[in-house]
Design a protein around this motif. Structure first.
Motif, PDB file in Angstrom:
ATOM      1  N   LYS A 166      21.821 -45.594 -10.793  1.00  0.00           N
ATOM      2  CA  LYS A 166      22.249 -45.210 -12.130  1.00  0.00           C
ATOM      3  C   LYS A 166      23.194 -46.251 -12.710  1.00  0.00           C
ATOM      4  CE  LYS A 166      21.848 -40.217 -11.395  1.00  0.00           C
ATOM      5  NZ  LYS A 166      22.547 -38.915 -11.501  1.00  0.00           N
ATOM      6  N   GLU A 167      23.385 -46.172 -14.030  1.00  0.00           N
ATOM      7  CA  GLU A 167      24.314 -47.055 -14.704  1.00  0.00           C
ATOM      8  C   GLU A 167      25.748 -46.588 -14.507  1.00  0.00           C
ATOM      9  OE1 GLU A 167      21.403 -48.470 -18.401  1.00  0.00           O
ATOM     10  OE2 GLU A 167      23.209 -47.301 -18.790  1.00  0.00           O
ATOM     11  N   ARG A 168      26.676 -47.514 -14.654  1.00  0.00           N
ATOM     12  CA  ARG A 168      28.076 -47.164 -14.585  1.00  0.00           C
ATOM     13  C   ARG A 168      28.449 -46.238 -15.742  1.00  0.00           C
ATOM     14  NH1 ARG A 168      32.236 -52.032 -13.650  1.00  0.00           N
ATOM     15  NH2 ARG A 168      30.716 -52.280 -11.958  1.00  0.00           N
ATOM     16  N   GLU A 169      29.228 -45.201 -15.437  1.00  0.00           N
ATOM     17  CA  GLU A 169      29.596 -44.229 -16.444  1.00  0.00           C
ATOM     18  C   GLU A 169      31.103 -43.989 -16.454  1.00  0.00           C
ATOM     19  OE1 GLU A 169      27.923 -40.376 -15.712  1.00  0.00           O
ATOM     20  OE2 GLU A 169      28.657 -40.267 -13.651  1.00  0.00           O
ATOM     21  N   PHE A 170      31.585 -43.610 -17.607  1.00  0.00           N
ATOM     22  CA  PHE A 170      32.985 -43.289 -17.778  1.00  0.00           C
ATOM     23  C   PHE A 170      33.333 -41.985 -17.080  1.00  0.00           C
ATOM     24  CE2 PHE A 170      36.122 -40.810 -20.181  1.00  0.00           C
ATOM     25  CZ  PHE A 170      37.220 -41.629 -20.056  1.00  0.00           C
ATOM     26  N   VAL A 171      34.521 -41.920 -16.479  1.00  0.00           N
ATOM     27  CA  VAL A 171      34.984 -40.722 -15.793  1.00  0.00           C
ATOM     28  C   VAL A 171      36.218 -40.135 -16.464  1.00  0.00           C
ATOM     29  CG1 VAL A 171      35.885 -39.765 -13.642  1.00  0.00           C
ATOM     30  CG2 VAL A 171      34.014 -41.422 -13.578  1.00  0.00           C
TER      31      VAL A 171
ATOM     32  N   SER B 136      31.819 -33.406 -17.373  1.00  0.00           N
ATOM     33  CA  SER B 136      31.316 -32.929 -16.096  1.00  0.00           C
ATOM     34  C   SER B 136      32.364 -32.910 -14.990  1.00  0.00           C
ATOM     35  CB  SER B 136      30.110 -33.767 -15.656  1.00  0.00           C
ATOM     36  OG  SER B 136      30.491 -35.092 -15.353  1.00  0.00           O
TER      37      SER B 136
ATOM     38  N   TYR C 239      35.823 -45.400 -13.788  1.00  0.00           N
ATOM     39  CA  TYR C 239      34.392 -45.325 -13.997  1.00  0.00           C
ATOM     40  C   TYR C 239      33.719 -45.158 -12.644  1.00  0.00           C
ATOM     41  CZ  TYR C 239      35.059 -47.069 -18.775  1.00  0.00           C
ATOM     42  OH  TYR C 239      35.426 -47.222 -20.088  1.00  0.00           O
ATOM     43  N   ARG C 240      32.458 -44.766 -12.657  1.00  0.00           N
ATOM     44  CA  ARG C 240      31.719 -44.654 -11.406  1.00  0.00           C
ATOM     45  C   ARG C 240      30.273 -45.057 -11.619  1.00  0.00           C
ATOM     46  NH1 ARG C 240      31.311 -38.056 -10.437  1.00  0.00           N
ATOM     47  NH2 ARG C 240      29.912 -37.611 -12.207  1.00  0.00           N
ATOM     48  N   GLN C 241      29.661 -45.502 -10.549  1.00  0.00           N
ATOM     49  CA  GLN C 241      28.268 -45.885 -10.578  1.00  0.00           C
ATOM     50  C   GLN C 241      27.567 -45.300  -9.357  1.00  0.00           C
ATOM     51  OE1 GLN C 241      27.485 -50.104 -10.818  1.00  0.00           O
ATOM     52  NE2 GLN C 241      25.439 -49.753 -11.642  1.00  0.00           N
TER      53      GLN C 241
ATOM     54  N   GLU D  47      35.511 -37.091 -19.024  1.00  0.00           N
ATOM     55  CA  GLU D  47      34.092 -36.810 -19.126  1.00  0.00           C
ATOM     56  C   GLU D  47      33.918 -35.333 -18.777  1.00  0.00           C
ATOM     57  OE1 GLU D  47      30.102 -36.198 -18.738  1.00  0.00           O
ATOM     58  OE2 GLU D  47      31.348 -36.115 -16.932  1.00  0.00           O
TER      59      GLU D  47
END
Length: 117
Positions: free
Chosen positions: A43-48, A65, A37-39, A63
């Protein structure tokens, strides 16, 4: 008790590459999903990206992108999860976290990736 420790972050120019690692202490099962995951700042933490646990079969989940630029892999004998990142751009700047999935849902402390133009 599981422990995850990320490494490999740093600063890189646009278009460059980095390879992150996550050393896993503790045994995972085939019902766990190891992932990244990354933050980004503000921004909110998002799945990668994620894949099944060590010694388990199954599809990698991406993900959209990053799926053409990031590659997740695992070294079973060493209990290490990797994230190979290529063609980096400033939008990839974030703290990257390793996650165990499963009912315990362990997290690492994160490693900083900074991409400059």
């Amino acid at each position: 008790q599981m422990q995850l420790v990320e490494n490999g972050g740093g600063s890189v120019q646009t278009g460059g590459s980095l390879k992150l690692s996550c050393a896993v202490t503790g045994r995972t099962t085939c019902t766990d999903r190891l992932g990244w995951y990354r933050q980004a700042p503000g921004k909110e933490r998002e799945f990668v990206e994620a894949l099944p646990g060590f010694w388990c079969s199954g599809a990698t989940v991406y993900e959209d992108s990053v799926r053409d630029r990031y590659t997740i892999s695992r070294a079973h004998a060493e209990n290490i999860l990797y994230l190979q990142m290529t063609i980096l751009n400033p939008a990839d700047t974030a703290i990257y976290y390793c996650n165990s999935g499963g009912p315990s849902d362990y997290w690492g402390r994160g490693t900083q990736v900074t991409v400059s133009s």
